[in-house]
Design a protein around this motif. Structure first.
Motif, PDB file in Angstrom:
ATOM      1  N   PRO A  64      17.732  29.315  57.038  1.00  0.00           N
ATOM      2  CA  PRO A  64      17.270  29.339  58.430  1.00  0.00           C
ATOM      3  C   PRO A  64      17.963  30.395  59.281  1.00  0.00           C
ATOM      4  O   PRO A  64      17.588  30.620  60.434  1.00  0.00           O
ATOM      5  CB  PRO A  64      17.639  27.935  58.925  1.00  0.00           C
ATOM      6  CG  PRO A  64      18.843  27.573  58.129  1.00  0.00           C
ATOM      7  CD  PRO A  64      18.640  28.195  56.768  1.00  0.00           C
ATOM      8  N   ARG A  72      23.014  30.355  61.206  1.00  0.00           N
ATOM      9  CA  ARG A  72      22.182  29.163  61.022  1.00  0.00           C
ATOM     10  C   ARG A  72      22.040  28.436  62.360  1.00  0.00           C
ATOM     11  O   ARG A  72      22.981  28.308  63.116  1.00  0.00           O
ATOM     12  CB  ARG A  72      22.811  28.227  59.978  1.00  0.00           C
ATOM     13  CG  ARG A  72      22.793  28.803  58.566  1.00  0.00           C
ATOM     14  CD  ARG A  72      23.509  27.872  57.600  1.00  0.00           C
ATOM     15  NE  ARG A  72      23.477  28.385  56.242  1.00  0.00           N
ATOM     16  CZ  ARG A  72      22.513  28.130  55.375  1.00  0.00           C
ATOM     17  NH1 ARG A  72      21.485  27.365  55.736  1.00  0.00           N
ATOM     18  NH2 ARG A  72      22.550  28.624  54.155  1.00  0.00           N
ATOM     19  N   THR A  75      17.513  30.399  64.543  1.00  0.00           N
ATOM     20  CA  THR A  75      16.313  31.046  63.994  1.00  0.00           C
ATOM     21  C   THR A  75      15.368  31.587  65.060  1.00  0.00           C
ATOM     22  O   THR A  75      14.910  32.729  64.938  1.00  0.00           O
ATOM     23  CB  THR A  75      15.568  30.063  63.066  1.00  0.00           C
ATOM     24  OG1 THR A  75      16.484  29.572  62.082  1.00  0.00           O
ATOM     25  CG2 THR A  75      14.415  30.765  62.365  1.00  0.00           C
ATOM     26  N   THR A  79      14.510  35.515  65.380  1.00  0.00           N
ATOM     27  CA  THR A  79      13.123  35.977  65.251  1.00  0.00           C
ATOM     28  C   THR A  79      12.752  36.914  66.391  1.00  0.00           C
ATOM     29  O   THR A  79      12.145  37.971  66.163  1.00  0.00           O
ATOM     30  CB  THR A  79      12.166  34.769  65.233  1.00  0.00           C
ATOM     31  OG1 THR A  79      12.530  33.890  64.171  1.00  0.00           O
ATOM     32  CG2 THR A  79      10.730  35.226  65.047  1.00  0.00           C
ATOM     33  N   ASN A 115      11.966  39.784  56.347  1.00  0.00           N
ATOM     34  CA  ASN A 115      12.504  38.490  56.768  1.00  0.00           C
ATOM     35  C   ASN A 115      11.772  37.943  57.992  1.00  0.00           C
ATOM     36  O   ASN A 115      11.644  36.727  58.151  1.00  0.00           O
ATOM     37  CB  ASN A 115      14.001  38.616  57.050  1.00  0.00           C
ATOM     38  CG  ASN A 115      14.823  38.754  55.786  1.00  0.00           C
ATOM     39  OD1 ASN A 115      14.397  38.345  54.705  1.00  0.00           O
ATOM     40  ND2 ASN A 115      16.009  39.333  55.894  1.00  0.00           N
ATOM     41  N   LEU A 116      11.279  38.844  58.851  1.00  0.00           N
ATOM     42  CA  LEU A 116      10.521  38.390  60.022  1.00  0.00           C
ATOM     43  C   LEU A 116       9.245  37.675  59.593  1.00  0.00           C
ATOM     44  O   LEU A 116       8.849  36.672  60.202  1.00  0.00           O
ATOM     45  CB  LEU A 116      10.185  39.590  60.913  1.00  0.00           C
ATOM     46  CG  LEU A 116       9.307  39.312  62.130  1.00  0.00           C
ATOM     47  CD1 LEU A 116       9.985  38.311  63.070  1.00  0.00           C
ATOM     48  CD2 LEU A 116       8.998  40.612  62.872  1.00  0.00           C
ATOM     49  N   ASP A 118       8.810  35.831  57.000  1.00  0.00           N
ATOM     50  CA  ASP A 118       9.188  34.466  56.627  1.00  0.00           C
ATOM     51  C   ASP A 118       9.389  33.597  57.866  1.00  0.00           C
ATOM     52  O   ASP A 118       8.940  32.452  57.917  1.00  0.00           O
ATOM     53  CB  ASP A 118      10.472  34.480  55.803  1.00  0.00           C
ATOM     54  CG  ASP A 118      10.264  35.028  54.399  1.00  0.00           C
ATOM     55  OD1 ASP A 118       9.157  35.513  54.123  1.00  0.00           O
ATOM     56  OD2 ASP A 118      11.199  34.950  53.591  1.00  0.00           O
ATOM     57  N   ARG A 119      10.062  34.135  58.870  1.00  0.00           N
ATOM     58  CA  ARG A 119      10.365  33.342  60.062  1.00  0.00           C
ATOM     59  C   ARG A 119       9.105  33.005  60.866  1.00  0.00           C
ATOM     60  O   ARG A 119       9.066  32.004  61.573  1.00  0.00           O
ATOM     61  CB  ARG A 119      11.368  34.086  60.933  1.00  0.00           C
ATOM     62  CG  ARG A 119      12.722  34.273  60.260  1.00  0.00           C
ATOM     63  CD  ARG A 119      13.773  34.831  61.198  1.00  0.00           C
ATOM     64  NE  ARG A 119      15.024  35.004  60.489  1.00  0.00           N
ATOM     65  CZ  ARG A 119      15.500  36.155  60.051  1.00  0.00           C
ATOM     66  NH1 ARG A 119      14.804  37.267  60.271  1.00  0.00           N
ATOM     67  NH2 ARG A 119      16.647  36.229  59.416  1.00  0.00           N
ATOM     68  N   ARG A 128      10.481  29.573  63.557  1.00  0.00           N
ATOM     69  CA  ARG A 128      11.527  28.718  63.001  1.00  0.00           C
ATOM     70  C   ARG A 128      11.505  28.705  61.477  1.00  0.00           C
ATOM     71  O   ARG A 128      12.218  27.926  60.839  1.00  0.00           O
ATOM     72  CB  ARG A 128      11.375  27.286  63.532  1.00  0.00           C
ATOM     73  CG  ARG A 128      11.542  27.175  65.042  1.00  0.00           C
ATOM     74  CD  ARG A 128      11.361  25.747  65.535  1.00  0.00           C
ATOM     75  NE  ARG A 128       9.966  25.282  65.374  1.00  0.00           N
ATOM     76  CZ  ARG A 128       9.591  24.368  64.508  1.00  0.00           C
ATOM     77  NH1 ARG A 128      10.476  23.794  63.712  1.00  0.00           N
ATOM     78  NH2 ARG A 128       8.319  23.995  64.424  1.00  0.00           N
ATOM     79  N   GLY A 129      10.672  29.563  60.898  1.00  0.00           N
ATOM     80  CA  GLY A 129      10.526  29.576  59.448  1.00  0.00           C
ATOM     81  C   GLY A 129      11.807  29.970  58.728  1.00  0.00           C
ATOM     82  O   GLY A 129      12.603  30.763  59.229  1.00  0.00           O
ATOM     83  N   HIS A 130      12.008  29.395  57.551  1.00  0.00           N
ATOM     84  CA  HIS A 130      13.198  29.676  56.752  1.00  0.00           C
ATOM     85  C   HIS A 130      12.921  30.838  55.801  1.00  0.00           C
ATOM     86  O   HIS A 130      11.873  30.908  55.167  1.00  0.00           O
ATOM     87  CB  HIS A 130      13.605  28.436  55.959  1.00  0.00           C
ATOM     88  CG  HIS A 130      14.082  27.317  56.831  1.00  0.00           C
ATOM     89  ND1 HIS A 130      14.474  26.093  56.330  1.00  0.00           N
ATOM     90  CD2 HIS A 130      14.221  27.231  58.191  1.00  0.00           C
ATOM     91  CE1 HIS A 130      14.840  25.299  57.323  1.00  0.00           C
ATOM     92  NE2 HIS A 130      14.700  25.967  58.458  1.00  0.00           N
ATOM     93  N   VAL A 131      13.880  31.740  55.691  1.00  0.00           N
ATOM     94  CA  VAL A 131      13.767  32.910  54.831  1.00  0.00           C
ATOM     95  C   VAL A 131      14.069  32.518  53.384  1.00  0.00           C
ATOM     96  O   VAL A 131      14.995  31.750  53.122  1.00  0.00           O
ATOM     97  CB  VAL A 131      14.721  34.024  55.298  1.00  0.00           C
ATOM     98  CG1 VAL A 131      14.712  35.197  54.327  1.00  0.00           C
ATOM     99  CG2 VAL A 131      14.357  34.489  56.696  1.00  0.00           C
TER     100      VAL A 131
END
Length: 203
Positions: A64, A72, A75, A79, A115-116, A118-119, A128-131
């Motif tokens: 996250p 952590r 997030t 983002t 990574n963006l 994923d978020r 709030r998505g976790h990478v």
């Protein structure tokens, strides 16, 4: 061709640099997303895969935080920062003047947007998505290809800064070019003797 030689804006060379930037970004982004898709399909809920004994393993993690599992709980903030960083890289990239800068910014853009993505798109929801991370080294947080791209980009940027090479390809201490007339740079012409007038005489 000198990789650090600046190219005039709008020239074919400048367009090639922008194309290199785009291709590097696309290739690294696709590699990151494909590796994450594979990790979800083949690693999630399964034992780790030893690639090089205990030195390099594939271990599935949903992160996250930011790169290397830092930040952590932040997030949504991370983002928003990533969205701003993406826009900044795209704007700055218009001034690229060398191949090394094109590669560096291409990798940086791929890492940020990898990574963006994923978020924005992964569970538990937008912003709030976790990478997805899957690369594990001893005594080091689990990471992914996007993290690698960001760190390689940072190294190239530091290298260019130490070498004194600016984004547009000019070097620190470069003098401004001489002013040019409609037919090119002005050059001094031959010296012309100025006639003098003697007292009581004619010029």
């Amino acid at each position: 061709m000198d990789p650090d030689r600046p190219d005039p804006a709008g020239s074919p060379s400048r367009r090639r640099l922008l194309l290199l930037f785009a291709l590097v970004a696309l290739a690294a982004y696709v590699a990151d997303q494909l590796s994450k898709w594979w990790a979800v399909e083949r690693l999630q809920g399964r034992p780790d895969i030893a690639v090089v004994g205990d030195v390099l393993q594939l271990h599935f993690v949903r992160n996250p935080g930011a790169a290397f599992s830092t930040g952590r709980g932040l997030t949504p903030v991370i983002t928003c920062v990533a969205i701003v960083a993406t826009v900044v890289v795209l704007v700055v990239a218009r001034r690229i003047g060398t191949r090394l800068w094109a590669i560096a910014l291409g990798l940086l853009l791929a890492g940020i947007t990898g990574n963006l993505t994923d978020r924005l798109l992964r569970e538990p929801g937008p912003f709030r998505g976790h990478v997805i991370d899957m690369i594990q080294l001893p005594n080091w947080p689990v990471f992914n290809i996007a993290d690698i791209a960001i760190n390689v980009a940072a190294g190239l940027i530091v290298l260019q800064a130490l070498r004194g090479i600016r984004l547009d390809g000019t070097r620190d201490g470069d003098e401004s070019p001489a002013p040019e007339g409609p037919e090119g740079p002005e050059e001094p012409g031959p010296a012309v003797a100025t006639p003098t007038t003697e007292p009581g005489g004619t010029p």
